[in-house]
Design an enzyme around this catalytic site. Structure first.
Site, PDB file in Angstrom:
ATOM      1  N   CYS A 266      52.989   1.623 -39.642  1.00  0.00           N
ATOM      2  CA  CYS A 266      52.304   0.748 -40.584  1.00  0.00           C
ATOM      3  C   CYS A 266      52.184   1.444 -41.943  1.00  0.00           C
ATOM      4  O   CYS A 266      53.186   1.642 -42.624  1.00  0.00           O
ATOM      5  CB  CYS A 266      50.959   0.309 -40.004  1.00  0.00           C
TER       6      CYS A 266
ATOM      7  N   HIS B  33      52.159  -1.346 -34.170  1.00  0.00           N
ATOM      8  CA  HIS B  33      51.336  -0.204 -33.752  1.00  0.00           C
ATOM      9  C   HIS B  33      51.525   0.130 -32.270  1.00  0.00           C
ATOM     10  O   HIS B  33      50.786  -0.381 -31.413  1.00  0.00           O
ATOM     11  CB  HIS B  33      49.859  -0.513 -33.992  1.00  0.00           C
TER      12      HIS B  33
ATOM     13  N   GLU C   9      50.635   2.772 -30.780  1.00  0.00           N
ATOM     14  CA  GLU C   9      49.458   3.503 -30.297  1.00  0.00           C
ATOM     15  C   GLU C   9      48.340   2.569 -29.862  1.00  0.00           C
ATOM     16  O   GLU C   9      47.395   2.998 -29.191  1.00  0.00           O
ATOM     17  CB  GLU C   9      48.952   4.475 -31.378  1.00  0.00           C
TER      18      GLU C   9
END
Length: 225
Positions: free
Chosen positions: A89, A197, A199
């Protein structure tokens, strides 16, 4: 071999803890936290992550000021030596602004902030980051961005396609990115920038764990190398 990773925090980062937690969850070793104003990275790093957020409040352009933070000189040097670098990002924006990746991230075509889980098609499974996925697989990963519209000139886009450097594509229209590009690799294959994302998708409590294979691919590839 212990896995040594670092997560860089810029003023305005808000996904640095998420990234550190994901790296520790998969590798079993806590990530080293690095401040943007540091002049040097820790020794013997295996992996560097630039997290999401709004570095410097997205002043000027998203990632433009962070790309000129003192630590980025060390990150660029490490990347040029072959150390794997992941930018997610805002981290992707920093990578393009620093010149480690081609192209730019522009305002979403809708002019709205987009925050939802989207389908991603795995376009390259030959990189350190994507080896754990099946070619052409569709995975689901969250996005949360206002400036995720990937842009590059046609010659650059053709080069990325021809060299297999498009890592991920959106499986549906998300932000107007050219050729639905969601993530790209550098020519050496050790730098990946992506807007979604991973994560935020490493365990079932997140609502899905399709991002976990990316971190597992990195850890396995580096520890077994």
């Amino acid at each position: 071999m212990a896995f040594r990773s670092a997560v860089v925090t810029f003023p305005g980062s808000n996904c640095d803890r998420d990234m550190a937690v994901a790296l520790e969850l998969v590798s079993g070793t806590p990530a080293i936290r690095v401040w943007h104003g540091d002049a040097a990275l820790p020794d013997r790093l295996d992996f560097i992550a630039l997290p999401g957020g709004f570095s410097y409040g997205d002043y000027l352009r998203s990632g433009a000021m962070a790309a000129r933070s003192p630590i980025m000189r060390a990150v660029i040097e490490a990347a040029n030596r072959g150390v794997p670098v992941l930018g997610v990002c805002n981290g992707f924006q920093v990578l393009t602004e620093s010149g480690l990746l081609p192209g730019a991230l522009m305002r979403n075509a809708s002019q709205h902030f987009i925050c939802r889980t989207v389908p991603l098609v795995v376009a390259n499974t030959q990189s350190l980051f994507t080896a754990g996925y099946d070619a052409g697989a569709t995975i689901r990963i969250p996005v949360a961005h206002h400036d995720g519209n990937y842009f590059a000139d046609q010659a650059t886009l053709d080069e990325l396609e021809g060299e297999g450097r498009v890592a991920f594509r959106y499986g549906e229209t998300v932000n107007g990115s050219q050729r639905d590009i969601a993530g790209v690799l550098n020519r050496a294959g050790n730098v990946l920038g992506m807007m979604p994302h991973p994560e935020r998708a490493v365990e079932p409590a997140h609502g899905g764990s399709d991002g976990r294979a990316l971190f597992e691919s990195v850890v396995k590839g580096l520890v077994e190398a």
